[in-house]
Each structure stands twice: as structure tokens, then as C-alpha cells.
Design an enzyme around this catalytic site. Structure first.
Site, short mmCIF file in Angstrom:
data_model
loop_
_atom_site.label_atom_id
_atom_site.label_comp_id
_atom_site.label_asym_id
_atom_site.label_seq_id
_atom_site.Cartn_x
_atom_site.Cartn_y
_atom_site.Cartn_z
N SER A 156 0.84 -1.20 0.00
CA SER A 156 0.00 0.00 0.00
C SER A 156 0.88 1.25 0.00
O SER A 156 2.01 1.22 0.50
CB SER A 156 -0.89 0.01 1.25
OG SER A 156 -1.59 1.24 1.37
N TYR A 169 -1.58 -0.61 10.27
CA TYR A 169 -1.73 -0.98 8.86
C TYR A 169 -0.52 -0.53 8.05
O TYR A 169 0.04 -1.30 7.26
CB TYR A 169 -3.01 -0.36 8.29
CG TYR A 169 -3.29 -0.72 6.86
CD1 TYR A 169 -3.88 -1.94 6.53
CD2 TYR A 169 -2.99 0.17 5.82
CE1 TYR A 169 -4.16 -2.27 5.22
CE2 TYR A 169 -3.27 -0.15 4.50
CZ TYR A 169 -3.86 -1.37 4.21
OH TYR A 169 -4.12 -1.69 2.89
#
Length: 276
Positions: A156, A169
Site C-alpha cells: 500500500s 496498517y
């Protein structure tokens, strides 16, 4: 040293495992779009997801379109479930040539560093890092028997730029980037390639359902392409990286974000002033 032949994007005869292929009742995201695309290019696809019914529906859809796919329930927090996934792939298709590590957990309690509860941190790393590592272990063992293979990890842009929330995350995705380059380094001479894609905001059904119009406007303003990304945009890159056309690409962390992180914050205002 051997020279690998390039045969393009054809995946005929390849067996691909795609994790995180569905999004409950919201339809497919990056994993589902990748499963469809790989099947369309000839791969036999194992569609793996926590939501078994949704995975089965996607496998049936692929079959109805002329492809070949089976479904398998996968809980990335459970090592036994990961092992069972690869046993099912071998039982059905004989081996695994491609792994797309795409499943991930995003927890609402993943907030700022000082507010983060340690059990949330642990749960995120169990799924998003340990799960990827265990899946990669199983895949690499099979690929070594085959003389090679390809792994594509979904990372990501959260691993590359900070945010005011979701610290676990972001840390997980940074760890996936490290796992990617270590896998590529340790097994490249045995014919195994490993790369990661870092999506920016992607217009999947779940993402569209969880973002405000104002946030979409901000993302659009800072994306250099005149549109935001879709799961199909990411699937094209993942499928390419898994294919023989990418035979000389490994150990790379590739942002697929429409240029979101490639420019200075003031660029939007400068482009508007220039009439762009």
C-alpha cells in the site's frame, strides 16, 4: 547463467492462488479482479477468501466465462487454514506457479500510535504479515520443485507515506515490502520472482462505501491521472508481474497510485494556475 525466455502475458498451464479475492457481499476488489484476469489469460485459479460462499460464487462466475477456478476458505490468522489452501491447490491442480498475496485486515481500532491497543497491533500483524509470510513459505516450497514461479504481494502507499491514523496498517505494509525484497533476494537464483504493488486509493465497492465525497475530491485533486484507480487497474499490473512478460522484474516495490505520492503538496495549485 541461464537466460529466461519471454512469452508475454499468456498464463496457460499456470496455477495461481489469489487470496482475499472477494469482499463479502460488496463484490470483488483487487484480488477478485486479478483472479478474473488471470483466468482470462489461461491460468487455473484457486480463489481463496474468508467468505467461502463469495469465493465460490466468484469461482463459478469464472467458470461460466470459460475459465477454470475453484474456491477455498482462507483464514490468514490460522496457519492450518493457510496450509489447507495449498494442499487444496496441489490436490486440484498439482502445484502452484503464482501466488497473489492480497488478503488483508483493516481494523477500526487501528488509530494513532498512543491510542493503539496492543491486541489490535498483534491481530493486524498476524494476518497482514505473518499470514503473507506463511503463504509465501508454502508457495516457495512448491515453486522450488517446479523450477520457479512468481509472487506478487499487495502492499500500500500507506507503507510509503504517513497518515494521521492506521499506524499498524502502515507498519504491516512496510513489513510486506521488506518480505518482498527478502523473498526475491533469497530465491531469485532458483527462478522465483517476488514483487509488490502499492495501490493508492482504489475504487472498489468497499472503498467507495467507506469514504466521503470530500475525501474523494481531495484524492482526485492530488492524483495526477484524470481519474482514480479501479481494481482492474491493479489487476493489470499484478497479472503482468506474475507473467513471463515480467521475467526480468523482481524485488521491486511498485506504486500503482496515479502519481499520488510522486509530487509536492503544492502541485495541485500550480497546475490549476497553469490551466492544467
Amino acid at each position: 547463467m541461464n537466460t529466461a525466455a519471454t512469452t508475454g502475458l499468456d498464463l496457460a498451464g499456470k496455477v495461481a492462488v489469489v487470496t482475499g479475492a472477494t469482499l463479502r457481499q460488496l463484490g470483488v476488489g483487487i484480488g477478485g479482479a486479478t483472479a478474473r484476469m488471470m483466468a482470462g489469460r489461461g491460468a487455473k485459479v484457486v480463489v481463496a477468501d474468508l467468505e467461502e460462499d463469495a469465493a465460490q460464487a466468484l469461482a463459478e462466475e469464472i467458470g461460466a466465462a470459460g475459465g477454470e477456478a475453484i474456491a477455498q476458505r482462507l483464514d490468514l490468522s490460522d496457519p492450518g487454514s493457510i496450509k489447507a489452501l495449498f494442499e487444496r491447490a496441489v490436490s486440484a491442480y498439482g502445484t502452484v506457479d503464482i501466488l497473489h498475496n492480497n488478503a488483508a485486515a483493516v481494523l477500526a481500532k487501528d488509530t494513532t500510535l498512543i491510542d493503539l491497543e496492543i491486541d489490535v497491533w498483534d491481530a493486524m500483524f498476524d494476518i497482514n504479515v505473518r499470514g503473507y509470510a506463511l503463504a509465501s513459505q508454502h508457495a516457495v516450497k512448491l515453486m522450488l520443485q517446479n523450477g520457479g514461479g512468481a509472487i506478487v504481494n499487495t502492499s500500500s502507499v500507506s507503507a510509503l507515506g504517513g497518515d494521521i491514523t492506521r499506524v499498524a496498517y502502515g507498519a504491516c505494509k512496510a513489513a510486506i515490502n521488506a518480505l518482498t525484497i527478502y523473498t526475491a533476494t533469497q530465491y531469485g537464483r532458483q527462478g522465483i520472482r517476488c514483487n509488490a504493488v502499492c495501490p493508492g486509493f482504489t475504487l472498489s465497492a468497499s472503498a467507495k462505501g467507506g469514504i466521503t465525497d470530500n475525501a474523494l475530491e481531495i484524492l482526485g485533486r492530488h492524483t495526477l491521472t484524470p481519474y482514480l484507480g479501479t481494481p482492474e487497474h491493479l489487476a493489470e499490473v499484478v497479472t503482468f508481474l506474475a507473467s513471463p512478460a515480467a521475467a526480468y522484474i523482481t524485488g521491486q516495490i511498485i506504486s500503482v497510485d496515479g502519481g499520488l505520492l510522486s509530487h509536492h503538496p503544492q502541485t495541485h495549485d500550480q497546475l490549476v494556475a497553469a490551466g492544467a
